[in-house]
Motif scaffolding. Sequence first.
Motif, mmCIF file in Angstrom:
data_model
loop_
_atom_site.group_PDB
_atom_site.id
_atom_site.type_symbol
_atom_site.label_atom_id
_atom_site.label_comp_id
_atom_site.label_asym_id
_atom_site.label_seq_id
_atom_site.Cartn_x
_atom_site.Cartn_y
_atom_site.Cartn_z
ATOM 1 N N LEU A 60 -8.070 10.494 -2.570
ATOM 2 C CA LEU A 60 -6.733 9.911 -2.651
ATOM 3 C C LEU A 60 -5.891 10.692 -3.648
ATOM 4 O O LEU A 60 -6.385 11.095 -4.705
ATOM 5 C CB LEU A 60 -6.791 8.452 -3.109
ATOM 6 N N ARG A 62 -2.709 9.351 -4.387
ATOM 7 C CA ARG A 62 -1.745 8.343 -4.834
ATOM 8 C C ARG A 62 -2.490 7.070 -5.204
ATOM 9 O O ARG A 62 -3.557 6.788 -4.664
ATOM 10 C CB ARG A 62 -0.751 8.016 -3.733
ATOM 11 N N ASN A 63 -1.907 6.293 -6.077
ATOM 12 C CA ASN A 63 -2.462 4.980 -6.404
ATOM 13 C C ASN A 63 -2.021 4.001 -5.322
ATOM 14 O O ASN A 63 -0.823 3.778 -5.137
ATOM 15 C CB ASN A 63 -1.970 4.507 -7.769
ATOM 16 N N LEU A 64 -2.970 3.434 -4.597
ATOM 17 C CA LEU A 64 -2.645 2.477 -3.544
ATOM 18 C C LEU A 64 -2.950 1.045 -3.944
ATOM 19 O O LEU A 64 -2.158 0.144 -3.695
ATOM 20 C CB LEU A 64 -3.416 2.822 -2.257
ATOM 21 N N ASN A 65 -4.128 0.817 -4.555
ATOM 22 C CA ASN A 65 -4.514 -0.531 -4.962
ATOM 23 C C ASN A 65 -5.569 -0.408 -6.062
ATOM 24 O O ASN A 65 -6.761 -0.297 -5.776
ATOM 25 C CB ASN A 65 -5.059 -1.308 -3.759
ATOM 26 N N ILE A 102 -6.813 2.109 5.161
ATOM 27 C CA ILE A 102 -5.606 2.737 4.616
ATOM 28 C C ILE A 102 -4.614 2.891 5.759
ATOM 29 O O ILE A 102 -4.879 3.613 6.730
ATOM 30 C CB ILE A 102 -5.917 4.102 3.976
ATOM 31 N N ILE A 105 1.988 4.745 5.225
ATOM 32 C CA ILE A 105 2.933 4.211 4.248
ATOM 33 C C ILE A 105 4.214 5.039 4.286
ATOM 34 O O ILE A 105 4.227 6.166 4.788
ATOM 35 C CB ILE A 105 2.343 4.204 2.822
#
Length: 121
Positions: A60, A62-65, A102, A105
């Motif tokens: 990843l 990016r910070n998603l959760n 995922i 987005i």
Amino acid sequence: MLSMVSFEEKTYYSFDSICKTSANLDGLEILYSDEFLNTLEFNCFPQHELNLKINAPIMLLRNLNSSISLCNGTRLIITDLRSRVITVIIITGSFAYNKVYISKIILSITNRKWPFILRRR
């Protein structure tokens, strides 16, 4: 690395557009075609085309959760590729071996060189 995985490759494309809140939207849409928007590359912004395979390791960016450890740098293994959702298993950290989904987005970016906000989905 991707060539070492035996499964069929699936290609995902972004859908680039000018944000509806940009000033003079009608004129901008005429000047900047979708094909041109797809060629733009910015730092920390994904490319227009992404190639993936089942069983391929990914990371990843990016910070998603953060509550389930879907943060920048988390390593994952792809288990399923659908048109709008990628199924992965986390392979690092305290949530290792958990299956997560995922979805696509929307990302937005403003660049001083361009008179518009680019949205990449």
